[in-house]
Design a protein around this motif. Structure first.
Motif, PDB file in Angstrom:
ATOM      1  N   UNK A  22      21.625 -13.661  -1.253  1.00  5.36           N
ATOM      2  CA  UNK A  22      22.444 -12.488  -1.594  1.00  5.36           C
ATOM      3  C   UNK A  22      21.606 -11.440  -2.320  1.00  5.36           C
ATOM      4  N   UNK A  23      20.737 -11.884  -3.215  1.00  2.54           N
ATOM      5  CA  UNK A  23      19.869 -10.951  -3.938  1.00  2.54           C
ATOM      6  C   UNK A  23      18.995 -10.178  -2.955  1.00  2.54           C
ATOM      7  N   UNK A  24      18.382 -10.896  -2.015  1.00  6.38           N
ATOM      8  CA  UNK A  24      17.511 -10.225  -1.049  1.00  6.38           C
ATOM      9  C   UNK A  24      18.305  -9.286  -0.152  1.00  6.38           C
ATOM     10  N   UNK A  25      19.486  -9.698   0.276  1.00  8.95           N
ATOM     11  CA  UNK A  25      20.337  -8.819   1.094  1.00  8.95           C
ATOM     12  C   UNK A  25      20.700  -7.561   0.300  1.00  8.95           C
ATOM     13  N   UNK A  26      21.071  -7.734  -0.974  1.00  9.85           N
ATOM     14  CA  UNK A  26      21.447  -6.596  -1.818  1.00  9.85           C
ATOM     15  C   UNK A  26      20.282  -5.628  -2.017  1.00  9.85           C
ATOM     16  N   UNK A  71      20.756  -5.413   5.172  1.00  7.27           N
ATOM     17  CA  UNK A  71      21.353  -6.480   5.962  1.00  7.27           C
ATOM     18  C   UNK A  71      20.362  -7.496   6.511  1.00  7.27           C
ATOM     19  N   UNK A  72      19.103  -7.075   6.742  1.00  6.74           N
ATOM     20  CA  UNK A  72      18.137  -8.053   7.252  1.00  6.74           C
ATOM     21  C   UNK A  72      17.969  -9.180   6.248  1.00  6.74           C
ATOM     22  N   UNK A  73      17.844  -8.836   4.982  1.00  8.68           N
ATOM     23  CA  UNK A  73      17.772  -9.833   3.917  1.00  8.68           C
ATOM     24  C   UNK A  73      16.830 -10.975   4.184  1.00  8.68           C
ATOM     25  N   UNK A  74      17.369 -12.113   4.623  1.00  5.79           N
ATOM     26  CA  UNK A  74      16.594 -13.334   4.800  1.00  5.79           C
ATOM     27  C   UNK A  74      16.654 -13.805   6.242  1.00  5.79           C
ATOM     28  N   UNK A  75      15.474 -14.112   6.786  1.00  5.69           N
ATOM     29  CA  UNK A  75      15.400 -14.702   8.119  1.00  5.69           C
ATOM     30  C   UNK A  75      15.720 -16.179   8.030  1.00  5.69           C
ATOM     31  N   UNK A  76      14.704 -17.023   8.008  1.00  8.46           N
ATOM     32  CA  UNK A  76      14.940 -18.470   7.910  1.00  8.46           C
ATOM     33  C   UNK A  76      14.929 -18.907   6.446  1.00  8.46           C
ATOM     34  N   UNK A  77      15.604 -20.047   6.193  1.00  6.99           N
ATOM     35  CA  UNK A  77      15.717 -20.514   4.811  1.00  6.99           C
ATOM     36  C   UNK A  77      15.807 -22.027   4.773  1.00  6.99           C
ATOM     37  N   UNK A  78      15.211 -22.587   3.733  1.00  4.86           N
ATOM     38  CA  UNK A  78      15.310 -24.016   3.468  1.00  4.86           C
ATOM     39  C   UNK A  78      15.640 -24.203   1.999  1.00  4.86           C
ATOM     40  N   UNK A  79      16.552 -25.118   1.705  1.00  7.93           N
ATOM     41  CA  UNK A  79      16.861 -25.486   0.322  1.00  7.93           C
ATOM     42  C   UNK A  79      16.543 -26.964   0.162  1.00  7.93           C
ATOM     43  N   UNK A  80      15.740 -27.279  -0.850  1.00  8.97           N
ATOM     44  CA  UNK A  80      15.251 -28.635  -1.050  1.00  8.97           C
ATOM     45  C   UNK A  80      15.549 -29.084  -2.471  1.00  8.97           C
ATOM     46  N   UNK A 120       0.850  -1.179   0.000  1.00  6.23           N
ATOM     47  CA  UNK A 120       0.000   0.000   0.000  1.00  6.23           C
ATOM     48  C   UNK A 120       0.893   1.238   0.000  1.00  6.23           C
ATOM     49  N   UNK A 121       0.295   2.371  -0.274  1.00  2.00           N
ATOM     50  CA  UNK A 121       1.036   3.635  -0.308  1.00  2.00           C
ATOM     51  C   UNK A 121       1.830   3.817   0.978  1.00  2.00           C
ATOM     52  N   UNK A 122       3.112   4.152   0.850  1.00  2.00           N
ATOM     53  CA  UNK A 122       3.967   4.420   2.003  1.00  2.00           C
ATOM     54  C   UNK A 122       4.555   3.183   2.666  1.00  2.00           C
ATOM     55  N   UNK A 123       4.372   2.005   2.065  1.00  2.00           N
ATOM     56  CA  UNK A 123       4.902   0.778   2.636  1.00  2.00           C
ATOM     57  C   UNK A 123       6.071   0.248   1.822  1.00  2.00           C
ATOM     58  N   UNK A 124       6.904  -0.527   2.493  1.00  2.00           N
ATOM     59  CA  UNK A 124       8.015  -1.216   1.841  1.00  2.00           C
ATOM     60  C   UNK A 124       8.085  -2.644   2.357  1.00  2.00           C
ATOM     61  N   UNK A 125       8.810  -3.463   1.649  1.00  2.00           N
ATOM     62  CA  UNK A 125       9.115  -4.807   2.130  1.00  2.00           C
ATOM     63  C   UNK A 125      10.283  -4.668   3.092  1.00  2.00           C
ATOM     64  N   UNK A 126      10.086  -5.098   4.326  1.00  2.00           N
ATOM     65  CA  UNK A 126      11.137  -4.974   5.343  1.00  2.00           C
ATOM     66  C   UNK A 126      12.182  -6.072   5.200  1.00  2.00           C
ATOM     67  N   UNK A 127      11.688  -7.312   5.119  1.00  2.00           N
ATOM     68  CA  UNK A 127      12.613  -8.434   5.045  1.00  2.00           C
ATOM     69  C   UNK A 127      11.891  -9.667   4.528  1.00  2.00           C
ATOM     70  N   UNK A 128      12.680 -10.615   4.085  1.00  2.00           N
ATOM     71  CA  UNK A 128      12.165 -11.936   3.757  1.00  2.00           C
ATOM     72  C   UNK A 128      12.190 -12.717   5.063  1.00  2.00           C
ATOM     73  N   UNK A 129      11.016 -12.995   5.585  1.00  2.00           N
ATOM     74  CA  UNK A 129      10.902 -13.714   6.849  1.00  2.00           C
ATOM     75  C   UNK A 129      11.291 -15.176   6.662  1.00  2.00           C
ATOM     76  N   UNK A 130      10.863 -15.738   5.530  1.00  2.00           N
ATOM     77  CA  UNK A 130      11.146 -17.145   5.244  1.00  2.00           C
ATOM     78  C   UNK A 130      11.343 -17.329   3.743  1.00  2.00           C
ATOM     79  N   UNK A 131      12.328 -18.124   3.397  1.00  2.00           N
ATOM     80  CA  UNK A 131      12.654 -18.426   2.002  1.00  2.00           C
ATOM     81  C   UNK A 131      12.777 -19.935   1.852  1.00  2.00           C
ATOM     82  N   UNK A 132      12.065 -20.482   0.871  1.00  2.00           N
ATOM     83  CA  UNK A 132      12.229 -21.883   0.510  1.00  2.00           C
ATOM     84  C   UNK A 132      12.687 -21.927  -0.936  1.00  2.00           C
TER      85      UNK A 132
END
Length: 148
Positions: free
Chosen positions: A108-112, A116-125, A75-87
């Motif tokens: 790395x893409x999300x951090x860039x 620095x918050x970039x990615x919280x938790x992550x799973x690679x499958x 919405x107007x005036x909002x941003x994405x703060x961080x990726x809370x979870x990435x699979x």
């Protein structure tokens, strides 16, 4: 990332689902593959005989698509703060062991792009196939905050 900018490169669903769904200050993004203007930029399983770096562009494209899909819910005036979870789903043959290195391109893409918050938790499958023979598919959950 802020303000929705919907154009020809904004991800579109490949089936009967929404690319992103918002609940309060959390946005759930459907699986994103490395499509640009609707076409995959890379196909096939990860080849263990090739350099992992050959998959960087595909993973980064999928990550960019995920942020673009999430941005459609801002919405107007909002941003994405961080990726809370990435699979990260990696289309890989039996015996492939570098799933985390493939997933690092997305982190790395999300951090860039998010700081620095970039990615919280992550799973690679590792999986034996993905839709349209994509090499990777990313599913993300992001948090929203006010800009500034």
């Amino acid at each position: 990332m802020s303000a929705p900018n919907i154009d020809a490169n904004t991800p579109r669903s490949q089936g009967l689902y929404d690319v992103a769904t918002r609940r309060n200050d959390i946005i759930y993004v459907s699986g994103m593959t490395p499509r640009k203007a609707g076409a995959l930029i890379h196909t096939g399983q990860i080849d263990p005989d090739k350099s992992i770096d050959e998959y960087s562009q595909a993973v980064r494209q999928a990550a960019g698509n995920a942020l673009a899909a999430a941005a459609t819910q801002l919405r107007e005036g909002e941003i994405i703060c961080e990726v809370v979870s990435l699979t990260v789903y990696v289309n890989a043959p039996v015996g492939f062991n570098d799933h985390s290195r493939i997933a690092d391109f997305a982190s790395a893409y999300f951090r860039d792009n998010l700081g620095q918050k970039g990615v919280g938790s992550r799973t690679a499958i590792g999986v034996s196939s993905l839709p349209s023979n994509a090499p990777v598919e990313l599913q993300v959950i992001v948090s929203v905050c006010l800009s500034g």
